[in-house]
Structure formats: structure tokens, C-alpha cells
Design a protein around this motif. Sequence first.
Motif, PDB file in Angstrom:
ATOM      1  N   TYR A  71      24.001 -16.614  43.649  1.00  0.00           N
ATOM      2  CA  TYR A  71      23.431 -15.678  42.492  1.00  0.00           C
ATOM      3  C   TYR A  71      22.265 -14.623  43.230  1.00  0.00           C
ATOM      4  CZ  TYR A  71      22.816 -20.161  39.697  1.00  0.00           C
ATOM      5  OH  TYR A  71      23.161 -20.965  39.329  1.00  0.00           O
ATOM      6  N   ILE A  72      22.361 -14.610  44.086  1.00  0.00           N
ATOM      7  CA  ILE A  72      21.771 -13.624  45.292  1.00  0.00           C
ATOM      8  C   ILE A  72      22.820 -12.787  46.704  1.00  0.00           C
ATOM      9  CG2 ILE A  72      19.517 -12.281  46.051  1.00  0.00           C
ATOM     10  CD1 ILE A  72      18.495 -13.987  44.832  1.00  0.00           C
ATOM     11  N   GLY A  73      23.363 -11.422  46.714  1.00  0.00           N
ATOM     12  CA  GLY A  73      24.474 -11.538  48.649  1.00  0.00           C
ATOM     13  C   GLY A  73      25.603 -11.577  48.273  1.00  0.00           C
ATOM     14  N   GLN A  74      26.055 -12.202  49.169  1.00  0.00           N
ATOM     15  CA  GLN A  74      27.494 -11.676  49.451  1.00  0.00           C
ATOM     16  C   GLN A  74      27.730 -13.203  49.442  1.00  0.00           C
ATOM     17  OE1 GLN A  74      29.448  -8.796  49.131  1.00  0.00           O
ATOM     18  NE2 GLN A  74      27.702  -7.738  49.564  1.00  0.00           N
ATOM     19  N   PRO A  75      28.904 -12.859  48.975  1.00  0.00           N
ATOM     20  CA  PRO A  75      30.005 -14.766  48.479  1.00  0.00           C
ATOM     21  C   PRO A  75      29.970 -15.159  49.880  1.00  0.00           C
ATOM     22  CG  PRO A  75      31.094 -12.829  47.300  1.00  0.00           C
ATOM     23  CD  PRO A  75      30.075 -11.947  48.285  1.00  0.00           C
ATOM     24  N   ARG A  81      35.237  -6.213  40.351  1.00  0.00           N
ATOM     25  CA  ARG A  81      35.204  -7.725  40.180  1.00  0.00           C
ATOM     26  C   ARG A  81      34.136  -8.698  40.973  1.00  0.00           C
ATOM     27  NH1 ARG A  81      40.763  -8.857  43.150  1.00  0.00           N
ATOM     28  NH2 ARG A  81      41.405 -11.448  42.444  1.00  0.00           N
ATOM     29  N   ARG A  82      33.581  -7.966  41.083  1.00  0.00           N
ATOM     30  CA  ARG A  82      32.139  -8.168  42.109  1.00  0.00           C
ATOM     31  C   ARG A  82      30.762  -9.074  41.705  1.00  0.00           C
ATOM     32  NH1 ARG A  82      33.366  -8.619  46.905  1.00  0.00           N
ATOM     33  NH2 ARG A  82      35.253  -7.017  48.244  1.00  0.00           N
ATOM     34  N   GLY A  83      30.397  -9.532  41.185  1.00  0.00           N
ATOM     35  CA  GLY A  83      28.701  -9.952  40.473  1.00  0.00           C
ATOM     36  C   GLY A  83      28.558 -11.442  40.897  1.00  0.00           C
ATOM     37  N   CYS A  84      27.026 -11.954  40.327  1.00  0.00           N
ATOM     38  CA  CYS A  84      26.190 -13.254  40.655  1.00  0.00           C
ATOM     39  C   CYS A  84      26.672 -13.651  40.655  1.00  0.00           C
ATOM     40  CB  CYS A  84      25.085 -13.064  40.170  1.00  0.00           C
ATOM     41  SG  CYS A  84      25.311 -13.070  38.925  1.00  0.00           S
ATOM     42  N   LEU A  85      26.851 -15.659  40.337  1.00  0.00           N
ATOM     43  CA  LEU A  85      28.054 -16.816  40.757  1.00  0.00           C
ATOM     44  C   LEU A  85      27.336 -16.672  38.529  1.00  0.00           C
ATOM     45  CD1 LEU A  85      28.909 -18.834  41.537  1.00  0.00           C
ATOM     46  CD2 LEU A  85      26.587 -19.911  41.694  1.00  0.00           C
ATOM     47  N   GLN A 109      39.362 -24.243  53.011  1.00  0.00           N
ATOM     48  CA  GLN A 109      38.492 -24.187  53.400  1.00  0.00           C
ATOM     49  C   GLN A 109      38.414 -22.246  53.732  1.00  0.00           C
ATOM     50  OE1 GLN A 109      40.172 -25.367  57.016  1.00  0.00           O
ATOM     51  NE2 GLN A 109      39.395 -27.893  57.033  1.00  0.00           N
ATOM     52  N   LYS A 110      39.687 -21.940  52.791  1.00  0.00           N
ATOM     53  CA  LYS A 110      39.366 -20.568  53.242  1.00  0.00           C
ATOM     54  C   LYS A 110      38.682 -19.531  51.797  1.00  0.00           C
ATOM     55  CE  LYS A 110      43.205 -19.894  56.711  1.00  0.00           C
ATOM     56  NZ  LYS A 110      41.450 -19.601  57.858  1.00  0.00           N
ATOM     57  N   LEU A 111      38.442 -20.624  51.086  1.00  0.00           N
ATOM     58  CA  LEU A 111      38.131 -20.114  49.487  1.00  0.00           C
ATOM     59  C   LEU A 111      36.440 -19.912  49.736  1.00  0.00           C
ATOM     60  CD1 LEU A 111      38.340 -22.277  46.181  1.00  0.00           C
ATOM     61  CD2 LEU A 111      36.587 -21.045  46.535  1.00  0.00           C
ATOM     62  N   SER A 112      36.312 -18.634  48.981  1.00  0.00           N
ATOM     63  CA  SER A 112      35.035 -18.071  48.691  1.00  0.00           C
ATOM     64  C   SER A 112      34.081 -18.304  47.828  1.00  0.00           C
ATOM     65  CB  SER A 112      35.057 -16.436  49.502  1.00  0.00           C
ATOM     66  OG  SER A 112      35.536 -15.962  50.042  1.00  0.00           O
ATOM     67  N   LEU A 113      32.410 -18.905  47.694  1.00  0.00           N
ATOM     68  CA  LEU A 113      32.009 -19.311  46.653  1.00  0.00           C
ATOM     69  C   LEU A 113      31.613 -17.924  46.332  1.00  0.00           C
ATOM     70  CD1 LEU A 113      31.638 -21.204  44.466  1.00  0.00           C
ATOM     71  CD2 LEU A 113      29.922 -22.316  46.090  1.00  0.00           C
ATOM     72  N   LEU A 128      36.705 -22.487  39.920  1.00  0.00           N
ATOM     73  CA  LEU A 128      37.017 -22.157  39.884  1.00  0.00           C
ATOM     74  C   LEU A 128      36.878 -20.748  39.811  1.00  0.00           C
ATOM     75  CD1 LEU A 128      39.826 -22.377  37.744  1.00  0.00           C
ATOM     76  CD2 LEU A 128      39.250 -23.289  36.099  1.00  0.00           C
ATOM     77  N   SER A 129      36.041 -19.562  39.054  1.00  0.00           N
ATOM     78  CA  SER A 129      35.974 -18.587  38.122  1.00  0.00           C
ATOM     79  C   SER A 129      35.441 -17.366  39.378  1.00  0.00           C
ATOM     80  CB  SER A 129      34.550 -18.014  37.294  1.00  0.00           C
ATOM     81  OG  SER A 129      33.205 -18.610  38.719  1.00  0.00           O
ATOM     82  N   SER A 130      34.830 -18.096  40.438  1.00  0.00           N
ATOM     83  CA  SER A 130      34.899 -17.763  42.093  1.00  0.00           C
ATOM     84  C   SER A 130      36.522 -17.462  42.705  1.00  0.00           C
ATOM     85  CB  SER A 130      34.167 -18.273  43.006  1.00  0.00           C
ATOM     86  OG  SER A 130      32.739 -18.350  42.473  1.00  0.00           O
TER      87      SER A 130
END
Length: 563
Positions: free
Chosen positions: A279-283, A367-371, A272-276, A172-174
Motif C-alpha cells: 500500500y505504501i513504499g517499495q515492493p 508499471r509502478r503503483g500501490c497495491l 521465493q523471488k516474487l515481489s508483492l 497475481l497483479s503484482s
Amino acid sequence: MSHRHMLGFITAFFVRGVASVNCYSRFDKLKGSSWVLAGGTDNDGNAVTSIGVATAMTLDLCLQTCGPGIWDKAARWLDFSERFSTWLLPFLALVSQLPFGGDTPFENVMSILLNVGSPTLAAYSVTLTTLNSRWIHRRFSRISYPSAQSAARVLDNLQQSRLEVTGDDYVLSSLIVLPENDQYWAELLIFLDVKHSYTWSFSNIASIIWVAVAFLLTVIHTFVDGEGSIDSNGIAVGFAWLWLLAIVTCSLNAAPRCDITLLGNAIERANQKLSLAKYIGQPESLDLTVQQPAISIEPDGGGSLTSDERRTAPIYNYARMVPWSLSVGRMYAAFSAASYRAEHNIPVSAEIPWEKGTGHGVNPANRRGCLDQVAAYIQRPSDQHGEISGGGFRSLHASLMALLLTSGTLGSATLMDWYTPTIGLSCRSGGYIIYSLNSVLVWALLMTANHLTHSIVSLEGKTGHRRFPYSANIAILLRRAAKILACMNAIWIVSACVAQFAGVYENCWCNSSLGHRAYTVMYFTQEDIQNWWKPLAGITAFASSSVGGFVWFNVGLNPSASK
């Protein structure tokens, strides 16, 4: 009403005389005779000194003179066909314009029977849809975070489904925080476009106009023809069905998404287009085989206890308000927390300083960060106040509007026949009272079953117990009893209207006021015709204002964004 009168009512409705009689000619012969000493009355039921000046007679004298059968003036096919096609047929045709959306023909037929069998339930559900729409748009209008308004429109469009918002904060947060998912909301709205909804078309607009014009012309005809005679049969039937015009109009304006298959496909394509976040790296794209999507609908499961929640016809919106409101509240709390932090210039990642955005938007870098950081961003801060959903107020408000429409239309039909000589309770007005009471009873039973259902579901969640068999069985029994009663009530009102036009009520029992002083009016006086205008005008204004107020509330006062 005495047992004798009740028995007469039942006999008159279901049994025709072996041979019909001309009761009016027999009454005229009585007036010219000298042997009848008692039984003649005026049109108020008062005894007259001579049968020769009587315009009415007691029920006992009517039965002695004409018998219990139906009078011969009832057997007129032309009268029946003209009244049926003018007053009842347009409304029966308008039933086809109600929103359905069932998976099977049986569910669609049940939707029709519930609407016709309980106008109170139909009015409650459509008003609740409008109030839910206003509530969600008003709530989300306070949030300035990106995609919040699109999310409100999506959730609004999913009122006809068993909406589920996942409890997994990571997914949900992603969905809410990551800028990559802004396109998710936009594409989901495209998938939920007007093609998936029940909305205005030339066919239903023409049907509504046809019914409205036909009703208006026949009301005018009643007023004009009323100068020389009194006949409330047609206009009373019109009042009894006028609620349907309001329900269809308001349902079209709400544009409900009723097709569960199309809804499921739209959400599946968007997920199917949702990004998650990672912990490290890009969604990366969400793997639906591993994790539950943030938004889903539950077409199956739950058993008989929650079966009405999964049916997409708008008549079942009464059963979905609580789970839908909880899902909306979950989504709102997450958006609200993210918006609160953004307004206080708090980025998702503490290692990255806040960067000013363009205009009123939030810079994607914030709006970017780890999980874990993304998940923490939608948790409500300790100094942020929560909100009450207001579900009880919306339910109460919808109940009042439903009772207003029911009393304004069915009450007008009852009063129209009540104040038509013979004045008082009779077969015609009694039939509308039975229909009205059953309509409210169906709604009350379903509301009780719904309240009990969600109490059981809530207790199961808190205690961990899997079953509350006795309470669940009571809820299921109440719901099934309400549906059976609705089916019987729908058959009753159609049969009563057909019987009224077919002349089944033309007999001594049904043309009498049912009370301790039962009498039958045979001829209207000029005073009767003049006095009939007052209730006719008042009742017409009452019915019209009730329908107009209901439509104005659901259509004219809707401040929500376009769906």
C-alpha cells in the motif's frame, strides 16, 4: 457369428488338441478318395463337383478330417522366434520409450497399460497436448505486455501438472505488472529446462529408427515373398502396433515435464523471488506463509474424484484440459487487461504521467503503483472484449485425430487378415476388432467420467454444496472400469499376437471364415496370390498415410515457440 462358431473360437484359442495332426496330408488323401461326395469347395467357398479339384473344404468336413485341435505345422519354434523377434519384439521394446513420470512403479505400470490398452486414449492425449500448446502461444502472441511470451511458455510446460492460478488479484497483479517480477518468469523457465522433461535422446532416437527400419524391411519382405505365397500374420501384427511409433515420436516432440517433484521444486524456487506490491513504499518479497503464490501445482488433495488430474504422465492429459485451460484463461485475462491499458498509454498510478519507453517495451515507471492500483490494472475494462477458450473445439479435433490413427493402424491390421484367404471374419481379424472396440470404449468411458467430474466440480463451486455423492461415485466407477478394461485389453493384444505366431490359430475353426458358409482354404491358387497384391498395397498405403498424417499434424505443423 453363430453360437456354435463362437464356441469354436473360444475352444481353438484356449485349448490345444491332445495330439496335433497334419491336416494338409489328410486333405490330400481326401482328394484322392472316391467316397467323399460333398464338402469340397474352391477358395471362394463355392462347392465343386469333385473333391479332387477342391482347394478348400467346409468347416464341417475339416473338423471330420482333422479334428478341433491345432495342426502340427504350428509347433515350429524357429518360426515362432523369428516372427516374434521381427514383428512384435521391436514394438514391445519401444513401449519403454513412452513418457511416464509416476511417483510409484505402480503408476508407471498403469501408464503403460493405459497406452497399450487404449491407443485411442494415447493418441487423444498427445494430440490434445499439441493443440493446447498451439492455442496458448497463439493467444499470448497477441499480447505485447512484458513477460507475456515467457508466461505462455511456462504455462505450456505445466500441462502435465494440476496447475493452479490464484484468485487473489493482489498476488497475481503484482506478478504481472511489477517490473521487478520480469526476472521471475525468466528464472522459472530456467528451472523448467530440458533436464526436467521427456525429450529426444540418443537412446529413444535409436529405438525409433530401429523399429521404423525393421517395419520397413519386413514390409518389403512381405511384398517380395508374396510373389510365391501369402502370409499376413507378420504384417498384420506390425500394422496393429504401428500406432505406438507415432505416439512415441509425437510425445518426444512435445517434451512433457513429467516429474512432479522437479516441477514443484522449480515453482517453489521461483516463488521465493516474487515481489508483492504494498500500500505504501517499495515492493517486498512475497511471504509464502501468509499468502498463496500466483502459480502453484496441486500434487495432493481433491480425493479420488480428481485423482487423474494430479498424475503427471501425459496419458492423463485428457483429465487436465479443463482445469489447465481455466488457469491459462485466468492468466491470459490478466495479461490482456494490462496490455490493453499499456497500449492506451494508461499508467498503473494515475498520479504519474505516461512515460514513453524504448522500442516496443513499456517503461518501468508506468508499471509502478500501490497495491490497489496494481490490482485494478489487471481487471478487464468494460470496452475490452473477452474470448472463448475453444476447449470444446480442441477436444473434438483431438478426438478426430485419435480415431484417425486408431482406424488407420488397427483397421489396417483387421483388413489385412480379412482379405487374406480364407476371406472374411476369422479369429485373427476378430481379435483385432475386439482390441479396437475396447480401445475406443476405454477412451469413451474416461471422457464421460472426466466430463461428469468437471460438471460436479463446477456445480459445487456455484451452489456451495460440498458433495454430489451419487454423481461422483458414478464418475469414479466409470474411470475405474475403464482402467480395468484397458489392462485386460493390453493383455489381450499381446496374447493374441503371441498366439498368432505360436500357431494357436492354425486349426479348422480359426482358418475358416466365421459365417453361415464357413470354409477353410487349404491351398492358395495363383489367382489368390495375384489378387492379394491389391489389398496389400492399398492397406499398406492406408496405414502409412494415417501414421504419417498424425505425426505431421503433431510435429510438422507445430507453430509454437520452443519450450
